[in-house]
Design an enzyme around this catalytic site. Structure first.
Site, PDB file in Angstrom:
ATOM      1  N   CYS A  75      -8.577  -7.276   5.290  1.00 25.51           N
ATOM      2  CA  CYS A  75      -7.748  -8.045   6.248  1.00 25.51           C
ATOM      3  C   CYS A  75      -7.365  -9.409   5.669  1.00 25.51           C
ATOM      4  CB  CYS A  75      -8.501  -8.250   7.552  1.00 25.51           C
ATOM      5  SG  CYS A  75      -9.219  -6.737   8.183  1.00 25.51           S
ATOM      6  N   ARG A 102     -29.744  -4.775   1.520  1.00 23.31           N
ATOM      7  CA  ARG A 102     -29.559  -3.720   2.531  1.00 23.31           C
ATOM      8  C   ARG A 102     -30.281  -2.425   2.164  1.00 23.31           C
ATOM      9  NH1 ARG A 102     -28.397  -7.560   4.909  1.00 23.31           N
ATOM     10  NH2 ARG A 102     -26.479  -8.069   6.041  1.00 23.31           N
TER      11      ARG A 102
HETATM   12  C1  LIG Z   1      -3.569  -6.084   4.094  1.00 23.76           C
HETATM   13  C2  LIG Z   1      -4.416  -5.592   5.216  1.00 23.76           C
HETATM   14  C3  LIG Z   1      -4.632  -6.408   6.311  1.00 23.76           C
HETATM   15  C4  LIG Z   1      -5.404  -5.946   7.378  1.00 23.76           C
HETATM   16  N1  LIG Z   1      -5.604  -6.778   8.448  1.00 23.76           N
HETATM   17  C5  LIG Z   1      -6.354  -6.361   9.484  1.00 23.76           C
HETATM   18  C6  LIG Z   1      -6.608  -7.224  10.587  1.00 23.76           C
HETATM   19  O1  LIG Z   1      -6.141  -8.372  10.619  1.00 23.76           O
HETATM   20  N2  LIG Z   1      -7.361  -6.754  11.618  1.00 23.76           N
HETATM   21  C7  LIG Z   1      -7.892  -5.488  11.606  1.00 23.76           C
HETATM   22  O2  LIG Z   1      -8.571  -5.122  12.550  1.00 23.76           O
HETATM   23  N3  LIG Z   1      -7.681  -4.648  10.562  1.00 23.76           N
HETATM   24  C8  LIG Z   1      -6.934  -5.043   9.508  1.00 23.76           C
HETATM   25  N4  LIG Z   1      -6.733  -4.214   8.434  1.00 23.76           N
HETATM   26  C9  LIG Z   1      -7.279  -2.835   8.480  1.00 23.76           C
HETATM   27  C10 LIG Z   1      -8.718  -2.776   7.992  1.00 23.76           C
HETATM   28  O3  LIG Z   1      -8.799  -3.384   6.751  1.00 23.76           O
HETATM   29  C11 LIG Z   1      -9.129  -1.306   7.907  1.00 23.76           C
HETATM   30  O4  LIG Z   1      -9.189  -0.800   9.223  1.00 23.76           O
HETATM   31  C12 LIG Z   1     -10.492  -1.136   7.233  1.00 23.76           C
HETATM   32  O5  LIG Z   1     -10.432  -1.536   5.898  1.00 23.76           O
HETATM   33  C13 LIG Z   1     -10.903   0.337   7.275  1.00 23.76           C
HETATM   34  O6  LIG Z   1     -12.056   0.493   6.555  1.00 23.76           O
HETATM   35  P1  LIG Z   1     -12.540   1.916   6.020  1.00 23.76           P
HETATM   36  O7  LIG Z   1     -13.790   1.619   5.264  1.00 23.76           O
HETATM   37  O8  LIG Z   1     -12.588   2.907   7.117  1.00 23.76           O
HETATM   38  O9  LIG Z   1     -11.382   2.449   5.061  1.00 23.76           O
HETATM   39  P2  LIG Z   1     -10.766   1.900   3.700  1.00 23.76           P
HETATM   40  O10 LIG Z   1     -10.643   0.424   3.755  1.00 23.76           O
HETATM   41  O11 LIG Z   1      -9.546   2.704   3.471  1.00 23.76           O
HETATM   42  O12 LIG Z   1     -11.857   2.282   2.597  1.00 23.76           O
HETATM   43  C14 LIG Z   1     -12.112   3.598   2.227  1.00 23.76           C
HETATM   44  C15 LIG Z   1     -12.657   3.608   0.803  1.00 23.76           C
HETATM   45  O13 LIG Z   1     -13.062   4.942   0.497  1.00 23.76           O
HETATM   46  C16 LIG Z   1     -12.810   5.181  -0.869  1.00 23.76           C
HETATM   47  N5  LIG Z   1     -12.732   6.628  -1.099  1.00 23.76           N
HETATM   48  C17 LIG Z   1     -11.823   7.489  -0.569  1.00 23.76           C
HETATM   49  N6  LIG Z   1     -12.065   8.745  -1.000  1.00 23.76           N
HETATM   50  C18 LIG Z   1     -13.143   8.668  -1.819  1.00 23.76           C
HETATM   51  C19 LIG Z   1     -13.871   9.639  -2.569  1.00 23.76           C
HETATM   52  N7  LIG Z   1     -13.523  10.912  -2.536  1.00 23.76           N
HETATM   53  N8  LIG Z   1     -14.912   9.216  -3.317  1.00 23.76           N
HETATM   54  C20 LIG Z   1     -15.281   7.897  -3.331  1.00 23.76           C
HETATM   55  N9  LIG Z   1     -14.625   6.936  -2.643  1.00 23.76           N
HETATM   56  C21 LIG Z   1     -13.585   7.327  -1.892  1.00 23.76           C
HETATM   57  C22 LIG Z   1     -11.476   4.499  -1.111  1.00 23.76           C
HETATM   58  O14 LIG Z   1     -11.337   4.198  -2.491  1.00 23.76           O
HETATM   59  C23 LIG Z   1     -11.598   3.246  -0.265  1.00 23.76           C
HETATM   60  O15 LIG Z   1     -12.043   2.156  -1.048  1.00 23.76           O
HETATM   61  C24 LIG Z   1      -5.973  -4.646   7.341  1.00 23.76           C
HETATM   62  C25 LIG Z   1      -5.769  -3.823   6.223  1.00 23.76           C
HETATM   63  C26 LIG Z   1      -5.010  -4.295   5.163  1.00 23.76           C
HETATM   64  C27 LIG Z   1      -4.805  -3.413   3.967  1.00 23.76           C
END
Ligand SMILES: Cc1cc2nc3c(=O)[nH]c(=O)nc-3n(C[C@H](O)[C@H](O)[C@H](O)COP(=O)(O)OP(=O)(O)OC[C@H]3O[C@@H](n4cnc5c(N)ncnc54)[C@H](O)[C@@H]3O)c2cc1C
Length: 469
Positions: free
Chosen positions: A45, A73
């Protein structure tokens, strides 16, 4: 029995949160996290503020290195390791070490999938050029910032006018780069704001010199140096630029669990029950890869936002670590709340707009009022516009949109518990919201909107106005 091996796939927000929760819930468990990228546990974010230069280094976005994560952790995090296959019958994973390119098999007792979402990339020629940047991962943000540092970028085109698109446009302007946003689907923040509210927001963005064009990118003109020098639009226009940012949303990264037989939900994201369990044995999921229940209309939605990622991760991690003791933790659903602040203008939304409510078959009406952020006699007061939606008949609150400055967006948080509880417009009116001249006016804009909406809900439906538009 030997301690269970809990494996988490994905290392940005949901993965580390689930892994830490599992390690906390079962200190005897061995917890391993695999992340294919070079970094874990960073604040995606904050990327726009890092690109703008407000945050100095990419490292400042990182909450935990793998070393600190292990020490503090109790989770062993393997970066640059991609999980390529899940065998749910034998509880095996096939993991590739991307540095050595070797693959090995690992056994798990419990598995948590937190593979997140991938940026949507338009299928147009030239998107692989050096100066085209999808905005999702930290390494992509670093590449963009380095590019802006080293090349004379005077004008950039941002494809997509959602909240990340507008935050990136602001980042460009703050770096002295002119920005054009291409948004063909009804203006900026069109997934969040009703047209009248959207116009208020767009006025602020336009006033800062950003150009908003109701066009989509059809092709990129790549020069002999391998860089894009213009964007071709569906109206036959050619927009000269020195960089292109892709911000047209994300799709859940479901390929890995799908290949193992996991079920997708109606939104296209991974289906889980309210304990974050997938349909596969011993496999949970959380974060941007799953769909969640929206409490207001019980619809399953894909809501790729940070608070949803952390909340679902805590439930998934805790339940994966359960060894049959006690009840599983339940996820209570979402009310679709989010906020953004660009050029000093704040937007906060929660619940349904009228258009969403009608879509869900709910008969509703709405009001839109503008009032002051502080006591009108106190210096620095500014207008805040509130649009409030309620259900006809029951008087239930359905949603809110707020645009303004000076504490506008945080007012959305007042509505969040009310929307979760299914409260009525009259319940909002009963609240003693704070008054203090430099902080809020004697009657908060939320109360003024609630009062107007309560009257409208109680009023008999006038002919031709049955839908209260
Ligand atoms: C520019 C930006 C601004 C944002 N601003 C906001 C905000 O202001 N407020 C808000 O609420 N949300 C915001 N978000 C959204 C928030 O960042 C996401 O909801 C959050 O990052 C989700 O986290 P996640 O871990 O579920 O997924 P992700 O962040 O997508 O992480 C998933 C990870 O899994 C890894 N992965 C995938 N498949 C595999 C595999 N097969 N083996 C190993 N690793 C794997 C990927 O490489 C990735 O690093 C923003 C996002 C962005 C990009």
């Amino acid at each position: 029995m030997p301690p269970p091996h809990i494996i988490v796939v994905g290392g940005v927000a949901a993965g580390p949160a689930a892994a830490a929760e599992a390690a906390r819930a079962d200190p005897e468990a061995r917890v391993t996290l695999y992340e294919q990228g070079p970094t874990i546990s960073y604040g995606a974010c904050e990327i726009p503020y890092y690109v703008a230069g407000a945050l100095e280094s990419a490292e400042s976005l990182v909450a935990f290195t793998p070393e600190r994560f292990r020490k503090e952790r109790g989770v062993s995090a393997c970066i640059e390791h991609r999980v390529e296959e899940i065998d749910p019958e034998r509880n095996h994973l096939f993991v590739r070490n991307l540095r050595s390119d070797e693959s090995h098999r690992v056994r798990y007792d419990k598995l948590v999938i937190a593979t997140g979402a991938k940026p949507r990339v338009p299928r147009i020629a030239g998107v692989d050029a050096e100066n085209v940047f999808p905005i999702r991962r930290l390494d992509e943000a670093e590449a963009l910032r380095n590019y802006l540092d080293r090349h004379p970028v005077r004008h950039a085109v941002v494809i997509g006018g959602g909240y990340i698109g507008v935050e990136m446009a602001e980042a460009l302007v703050e770096r002295g780069v002119r920005a054009t946003i291409l948004e063909p689907q009804g203006g900026l923040l069109n997934r969040y704001l009703s047209p009248s509210m959207r116009r208020r927001f767009e006025e602020v963005v336009l006033a800062r010199g950003v150009i908003i064009r109701d066009e989509s990118a059809e092709g990129l003109d790549v020069g002999t140096d391998g860089r894009v020098r213009a964007v071709h639009t569906d109206r036959g226009e050619k927009i000269g630029c020195q960089a292109v940012l892709i911000c047209i949303g994300v799709v859940p990264d479901t390929a890995l669990p799908l290949a193992a037989g996991a079920r997708l939900g109606s939104s296209g994201a991974l289906a889980v029950d309210d304990s974050m369990r997938t349909n596969l044995p011993a496999i949970w999921a959380c974060g941007d890869v799953v769909e969640v229940r929206r409490v207001i209309d019980d619809r399953m939605v894909h809501l790729p936002l940070s608070p949803v990622a952390f909340r679902t991760a805590r439930v998934a991690g805790r339940n994966a670590a359960r060894r049959g003791r006690g009840r599983p933790q339940r996820f209570g659903g979402v009310c679709d709340a989010s906020a953004v602040r660009v050029f000093g203008c704040e937007v906060g939304v929660a619940g349904l707009r009228e258009v969403d409510a009608f879509d869900a078959g709910i008969d509703c009406t709405s009001v839109e009022i503008t009032h002051t952020s502080r006591s009108s006699r106190y210096p620095g007061s500014s207008p805040i516009t509130v649009r409030l939606v309620g259900e006809r008949g029951s008087g239930r609150l359905l949603g809110v949109e707020i645009v303004g400055s000076d504490g506008a967006a945080l007012r959305t948080n007042v509505l969040v518990p009310l929307l979760h509880a299914g409260a009525r417009v009259k319940d909002l009116l009963e609240l003693d919201l704070v008054y203090n001249p430099p902080i809020a006016p004697p009657r908060d804009p939320l109360l003024i909107a609630a009062s107007a909406l309560a009257k409208k809900i109680d009023a008999p439906i006038s002919r031709g106005g049955a839908r209260g538009r």
